[in-house]
Motif scaffolding. Structure first.
Motif, PDB file in Angstrom:
ATOM      1  N   MET A   1       0.853  -1.187   0.000  1.00  0.00           N
ATOM      2  CA  MET A   1       0.000   0.000   0.000  1.00  0.00           C
ATOM      3  C   MET A   1       0.887   1.234   0.000  1.00  0.00           C
ATOM      4  SD  MET A   1      -1.358  -0.207   3.971  1.00  0.00           S
ATOM      5  CE  MET A   1      -2.445   1.168   3.811  1.00  0.00           C
ATOM      6  N   THR A   2       0.271   2.402   0.069  1.00  0.00           N
ATOM      7  CA  THR A   2       1.028   3.649   0.049  1.00  0.00           C
ATOM      8  C   THR A   2       1.247   4.176   1.461  1.00  0.00           C
ATOM      9  OG1 THR A   2      -0.949   5.015  -0.103  1.00  0.00           O
ATOM     10  CG2 THR A   2       0.031   4.263  -2.196  1.00  0.00           C
ATOM     11  N   GLU A   3       2.236   5.053   1.580  1.00  0.00           N
ATOM     12  CA  GLU A   3       2.465   5.715   2.862  1.00  0.00           C
ATOM     13  C   GLU A   3       1.267   6.583   3.238  1.00  0.00           C
ATOM     14  OE1 GLU A   3       6.517   7.304   3.777  1.00  0.00           O
ATOM     15  OE2 GLU A   3       6.830   6.756   1.657  1.00  0.00           O
ATOM     16  N   SER A   4       0.631   7.186   2.250  1.00  0.00           N
ATOM     17  CA  SER A   4      -0.544   8.020   2.557  1.00  0.00           C
ATOM     18  C   SER A   4      -1.695   7.155   3.066  1.00  0.00           C
ATOM     19  CB  SER A   4      -0.973   8.852   1.349  1.00  0.00           C
ATOM     20  OG  SER A   4      -1.389   8.026   0.284  1.00  0.00           O
ATOM     21  N   GLY A   5      -1.779   5.917   2.613  1.00  0.00           N
ATOM     22  CA  GLY A   5      -2.780   5.002   3.151  1.00  0.00           C
ATOM     23  C   GLY A   5      -2.542   4.729   4.631  1.00  0.00           C
ATOM     24  N   LEU A   6      -1.269   4.553   5.006  1.00  0.00           N
ATOM     25  CA  LEU A   6      -0.930   4.366   6.417  1.00  0.00           C
ATOM     26  C   LEU A   6      -1.261   5.616   7.228  1.00  0.00           C
ATOM     27  CD1 LEU A   6       2.488   2.480   6.313  1.00  0.00           C
ATOM     28  CD2 LEU A   6       0.288   1.583   7.076  1.00  0.00           C
ATOM     29  N   ARG A   7      -0.990   6.803   6.655  1.00  0.00           N
ATOM     30  CA  ARG A   7      -1.341   8.050   7.355  1.00  0.00           C
ATOM     31  C   ARG A   7      -2.841   8.108   7.597  1.00  0.00           C
ATOM     32  NH1 ARG A   7       2.632  10.252   4.192  1.00  0.00           N
ATOM     33  NH2 ARG A   7       1.184  10.878   2.564  1.00  0.00           N
ATOM     34  N   GLY A   8      -3.616   7.699   6.609  1.00  0.00           N
ATOM     35  CA  GLY A   8      -5.073   7.671   6.761  1.00  0.00           C
ATOM     36  C   GLY A   8      -5.506   6.732   7.868  1.00  0.00           C
ATOM     37  N   TRP A   9      -4.876   5.568   7.936  1.00  0.00           N
ATOM     38  CA  TRP A   9      -5.189   4.630   9.009  1.00  0.00           C
ATOM     39  C   TRP A   9      -4.885   5.242  10.361  1.00  0.00           C
ATOM     40  CZ3 TRP A   9      -3.087  -0.876   7.434  1.00  0.00           C
ATOM     41  CH2 TRP A   9      -3.925  -1.415   6.449  1.00  0.00           C
ATOM     42  N   ARG A  10      -3.708   5.902  10.469  1.00  0.00           N
ATOM     43  CA  ARG A  10      -3.353   6.521  11.751  1.00  0.00           C
ATOM     44  C   ARG A  10      -4.356   7.609  12.114  1.00  0.00           C
ATOM     45  NH1 ARG A  10       1.882   6.368   9.471  1.00  0.00           N
ATOM     46  NH2 ARG A  10       1.881   8.631   9.195  1.00  0.00           N
ATOM     47  N   ALA A  11      -4.794   8.387  11.145  1.00  0.00           N
ATOM     48  CA  ALA A  11      -5.768   9.455  11.404  1.00  0.00           C
ATOM     49  C   ALA A  11      -7.087   8.878  11.912  1.00  0.00           C
ATOM     50  CB  ALA A  11      -5.995  10.280  10.139  1.00  0.00           C
ATOM     51  N   ARG A  12      -7.451   7.687  11.428  1.00  0.00           N
ATOM     52  CA  ARG A  12      -8.703   7.049  11.855  1.00  0.00           C
ATOM     53  C   ARG A  12      -8.512   6.134  13.063  1.00  0.00           C
ATOM     54  NH1 ARG A  12      -8.756   6.269   6.369  1.00  0.00           N
ATOM     55  NH2 ARG A  12      -8.575   4.030   6.537  1.00  0.00           N
ATOM     56  N   GLY A  13      -7.266   5.968  13.494  1.00  0.00           N
ATOM     57  CA  GLY A  13      -6.988   5.123  14.651  1.00  0.00           C
ATOM     58  C   GLY A  13      -7.090   3.638  14.363  1.00  0.00           C
ATOM     59  N   VAL A  14      -6.809   3.245  13.129  1.00  0.00           N
ATOM     60  CA  VAL A  14      -6.849   1.830  12.762  1.00  0.00           C
ATOM     61  C   VAL A  14      -5.472   1.396  12.283  1.00  0.00           C
ATOM     62  CG1 VAL A  14      -9.302   1.911  12.184  1.00  0.00           C
ATOM     63  CG2 VAL A  14      -7.619   2.300  10.390  1.00  0.00           C
ATOM     64  N   GLY A  15      -5.320   0.109  12.027  1.00  0.00           N
ATOM     65  CA  GLY A  15      -4.038  -0.408  11.568  1.00  0.00           C
ATOM     66  C   GLY A  15      -3.156  -0.782  12.738  1.00  0.00           C
ATOM     67  N   PRO A  16      -1.913  -1.148  12.438  1.00  0.00           N
ATOM     68  CA  PRO A  16      -1.001  -1.537  13.516  1.00  0.00           C
ATOM     69  C   PRO A  16      -0.666  -0.345  14.409  1.00  0.00           C
ATOM     70  CG  PRO A  16       0.121  -1.579  11.376  1.00  0.00           C
ATOM     71  CD  PRO A  16      -1.304  -1.260  11.114  1.00  0.00           C
ATOM     72  N   LYS A  17      -0.315  -0.648  15.658  1.00  0.00           N
ATOM     73  CA  LYS A  17       0.093   0.410  16.588  1.00  0.00           C
ATOM     74  C   LYS A  17       1.317   1.122  16.037  1.00  0.00           C
ATOM     75  CE  LYS A  17      -1.257  -2.247  20.647  1.00  0.00           C
ATOM     76  NZ  LYS A  17      -0.750  -2.909  21.854  1.00  0.00           N
ATOM     77  N   TRP A  18       1.411   2.409  16.316  1.00  0.00           N
ATOM     78  CA  TRP A  18       2.562   3.181  15.879  1.00  0.00           C
ATOM     79  C   TRP A  18       3.144   3.941  17.055  1.00  0.00           C
ATOM     80  CZ3 TRP A  18      -2.467   4.395  14.784  1.00  0.00           C
ATOM     81  CH2 TRP A  18      -2.936   5.606  15.239  1.00  0.00           C
TER      82      TRP A  18
END
Length: 84
Positions: A40-57
């Motif tokens: 996926m893209t880095e911007s996709g990961l940013r979107g996940w972080r903004a929504r509070g989903v995905g792996p912990k960061w």
């Protein structure tokens, strides 16, 4: 909850050569490395972080986001279990 189909495009490396040279722990991966790993893209990961989903960061400093390898692997296992 929406299912996420994970496609592993390449092995998850433990930090880039540059990051290791700068003294970063090999236990962390960058958003760029994780995005490549997940196909996926880095911007996709940013979107996940903004929504509070995905792996912990982890935010190590302003604008310095990293993912712990163990957290990423656990998140992938959990997503795999949800889809079976």
């Amino acid at each position: 909850m929406r299912n996420v189909n994970l496609v592993l495009r390449q092995p998850l490396t433990c930090g880039s050569e540059k990051a290791r040279a700068m003294g970063e722990s090999a236990d962390f991966v960058t958003p760029k490395e994780l995005a490549a790993h997940l196909g996926m893209t880095e911007s996709g990961l940013r979107g996940w972080r903004a929504r509070g989903v995905g792996p912990k960061w982890v935010i190590l400093a302003p604008k310095v986001v990293r993912y712990r390898r163990a957290d990423v692997e656990e998140w992938i296992r959990a997503k795999t279990e949800e889809e079976t």
